[in-house]
Scaffold this motif. Structure first.
Motif, PDB file in Angstrom:
ATOM      1  N   UNK A  41       0.862  -1.244  -0.015  1.00  0.00           N
ATOM      2  CA  UNK A  41       0.000   0.006  -0.003  1.00  0.00           C
ATOM      3  C   UNK A  41       0.761   1.135   0.024  1.00  0.00           C
ATOM      4  N   UNK A  42       2.043   1.191   0.781  1.00  0.00           N
ATOM      5  CA  UNK A  42       2.832   2.421   0.866  1.00  0.00           C
ATOM      6  C   UNK A  42       3.627   2.437  -0.482  1.00  0.00           C
ATOM      7  N   UNK A  43       3.863   1.551  -1.212  1.00  0.00           N
ATOM      8  CA  UNK A  43       4.607   1.610  -2.424  1.00  0.00           C
ATOM      9  C   UNK A  43       3.722   2.246  -3.386  1.00  0.00           C
ATOM     10  N   UNK A  44       2.252   1.606  -3.459  1.00  0.00           N
ATOM     11  CA  UNK A  44       1.298   2.221  -4.513  1.00  0.00           C
ATOM     12  C   UNK A  44       1.025   3.391  -4.065  1.00  0.00           C
ATOM     13  N   UNK A  45       0.837   3.856  -3.045  1.00  0.00           N
ATOM     14  CA  UNK A  45       0.609   5.336  -2.792  1.00  0.00           C
ATOM     15  C   UNK A  45       1.601   6.200  -3.278  1.00  0.00           C
ATOM     16  N   UNK A  46       2.934   6.047  -2.857  1.00  0.00           N
ATOM     17  CA  UNK A  46       4.222   6.555  -3.223  1.00  0.00           C
ATOM     18  C   UNK A  46       4.109   6.867  -4.926  1.00  0.00           C
ATOM     19  N   UNK A  47       3.924   5.461  -5.404  1.00  0.00           N
ATOM     20  CA  UNK A  47       4.124   5.586  -7.115  1.00  0.00           C
ATOM     21  C   UNK A  47       2.791   6.679  -7.488  1.00  0.00           C
ATOM     22  N   UNK A  48       1.593   6.546  -6.969  1.00  0.00           N
ATOM     23  CA  UNK A  48       0.568   7.215  -7.386  1.00  0.00           C
ATOM     24  C   UNK A  48       0.878   8.720  -7.037  1.00  0.00           C
ATOM     25  N   UNK A  49       1.659   9.192  -6.113  1.00  0.00           N
ATOM     26  CA  UNK A  49       2.168  10.348  -5.859  1.00  0.00           C
ATOM     27  C   UNK A  49       3.103  10.968  -6.739  1.00  0.00           C
ATOM     28  N   UNK A  60      -1.751  11.166 -11.571  1.00  0.00           N
ATOM     29  CA  UNK A  60      -3.045  10.463 -11.886  1.00  0.00           C
ATOM     30  C   UNK A  60      -4.065  10.912 -10.535  1.00  0.00           C
ATOM     31  N   UNK A  61      -5.260  11.061 -11.071  1.00  0.00           N
ATOM     32  CA  UNK A  61      -6.128  11.785  -9.967  1.00  0.00           C
ATOM     33  C   UNK A  61      -7.339  10.935 -10.163  1.00  0.00           C
ATOM     34  N   UNK A  62      -7.776  10.050  -9.148  1.00  0.00           N
ATOM     35  CA  UNK A  62      -8.788   9.178  -9.256  1.00  0.00           C
ATOM     36  C   UNK A  62     -10.208   9.984  -9.238  1.00  0.00           C
ATOM     37  N   UNK A  63     -10.292  11.245  -8.665  1.00  0.00           N
ATOM     38  CA  UNK A  63     -11.406  11.917  -8.762  1.00  0.00           C
ATOM     39  C   UNK A  63     -11.760  12.793  -9.948  1.00  0.00           C
ATOM     40  N   UNK A  64     -10.641  12.737 -10.828  1.00  0.00           N
ATOM     41  CA  UNK A  64     -10.992  13.776 -11.960  1.00  0.00           C
ATOM     42  C   UNK A  64     -10.211  12.929 -12.962  1.00  0.00           C
ATOM     43  N   UNK A  65     -10.620  11.643 -13.588  1.00  0.00           N
ATOM     44  CA  UNK A  65      -9.912  10.942 -14.383  1.00  0.00           C
ATOM     45  C   UNK A  65      -9.109  11.739 -15.760  1.00  0.00           C
ATOM     46  N   UNK A  66      -7.997  11.359 -15.868  1.00  0.00           N
ATOM     47  CA  UNK A  66      -7.404  11.896 -17.128  1.00  0.00           C
ATOM     48  C   UNK A  66      -6.758  10.533 -18.032  1.00  0.00           C
ATOM     49  N   UNK A  67      -7.532  10.436 -19.271  1.00  0.00           N
ATOM     50  CA  UNK A  67      -7.202   9.418 -19.935  1.00  0.00           C
ATOM     51  C   UNK A  67      -5.655   9.491 -20.340  1.00  0.00           C
ATOM     52  N   UNK A  68      -5.009  10.497 -20.143  1.00  0.00           N
ATOM     53  CA  UNK A  68      -3.475  10.651 -20.800  1.00  0.00           C
ATOM     54  C   UNK A  68      -2.486  10.623 -19.867  1.00  0.00           C
ATOM     55  N   UNK A 121       0.117   9.183 -16.952  1.00  0.00           N
ATOM     56  CA  UNK A 121       0.937   7.880 -17.399  1.00  0.00           C
ATOM     57  C   UNK A 121       0.959   7.211 -16.243  1.00  0.00           C
ATOM     58  N   UNK A 122       0.399   6.297 -16.171  1.00  0.00           N
ATOM     59  CA  UNK A 122       0.590   5.154 -14.744  1.00  0.00           C
ATOM     60  C   UNK A 122       1.816   4.065 -15.094  1.00  0.00           C
ATOM     61  N   UNK A 123       2.669   4.291 -15.905  1.00  0.00           N
ATOM     62  CA  UNK A 123       3.900   3.244 -16.314  1.00  0.00           C
ATOM     63  C   UNK A 123       4.593   3.501 -14.587  1.00  0.00           C
ATOM     64  N   UNK A 124       4.984   4.591 -14.078  1.00  0.00           N
ATOM     65  CA  UNK A 124       5.827   4.654 -13.050  1.00  0.00           C
ATOM     66  C   UNK A 124       4.901   3.631 -11.886  1.00  0.00           C
ATOM     67  N   UNK A 125       3.990   3.792 -11.761  1.00  0.00           N
ATOM     68  CA  UNK A 125       3.167   3.078 -10.778  1.00  0.00           C
ATOM     69  C   UNK A 125       3.446   1.373 -10.804  1.00  0.00           C
ATOM     70  N   UNK A 126       3.225   0.852 -12.068  1.00  0.00           N
ATOM     71  CA  UNK A 126       3.491  -0.561 -12.353  1.00  0.00           C
ATOM     72  C   UNK A 126       4.861  -0.640 -12.219  1.00  0.00           C
ATOM     73  N   UNK A 127       5.908   0.335 -12.437  1.00  0.00           N
ATOM     74  CA  UNK A 127       7.201  -0.128 -12.336  1.00  0.00           C
ATOM     75  C   UNK A 127       7.658  -0.157 -10.658  1.00  0.00           C
TER      76      UNK A 127
END
Length: 107
Positions: A30-38, A42-50, A52-58
C-alpha cells in the motif's frame, strides 16, 4: 546421530512467520502504491485518460522483485511455508504489473 542441525523450521514457527510477512507485505504494498501514485499526475476523482501510470507499475514490479528475492533468503533459512507464500505474493504482483504494462489492466 548427526551433529548438524536440521535446516527445516517447526510448522508453528513457519506459519507464524508467514502471517507476519503477509501483513508486512500488505502494508509495504500500500505504501509503495501510494508513493507511486504520488509520483504521477493520476487523480482518481478527475480521471485523465492521458495520465501516465507506467511508473506505478514499475514501482510495484520493484516491490514484487524484492518479495521474490526475500523468498530465496527464507528458503535458505528453512521456512518452507513462508517461501510458498512469498512466491505467490510476488507472482501475483508481477502478474498485475504485466497486465498493466500490456494495457489489459488500468487504474
Amino acid at each position: 546421530m548427526s551433529d548438524t542441525p536440521s535446516s527445516r523450521r517447526s510448522t508453528g514457527e513457519d506459519v507464524f512467520f508467514t502471517a507476519v510477512l503477509l501483513v508486512l507485505d500488505a502494508v509495504v504494498a500500500v505504501v509503495v502504491l501510494l508513493t507511486a501514485l504520488g509520483a504521477t499526475d493520476f487523480n482518481m476523482f478527475e480521471p485523465n485518460p492521458h495520465a501516465d501510470v507506467t511508473p506505478v507499475f514499475a514501482y510495484v514490479a520493484g516491490f514484487a522483485g524484492l518479495v521474490l528475492l526475500s523468498a530465496a533468503g527464507l528458503y535458505r533459512g528453512g521456512y518452507r511455508v513462508s517461501v510458498a507464500a512469498q512466491v505467490m505474493v510476488g507472482a501475483a504482483a508481477l502478474a498485475c504489473c504485466a497486465a498493466g504494462f500490456s494495457g489489459q489492466f488500468t487504474l
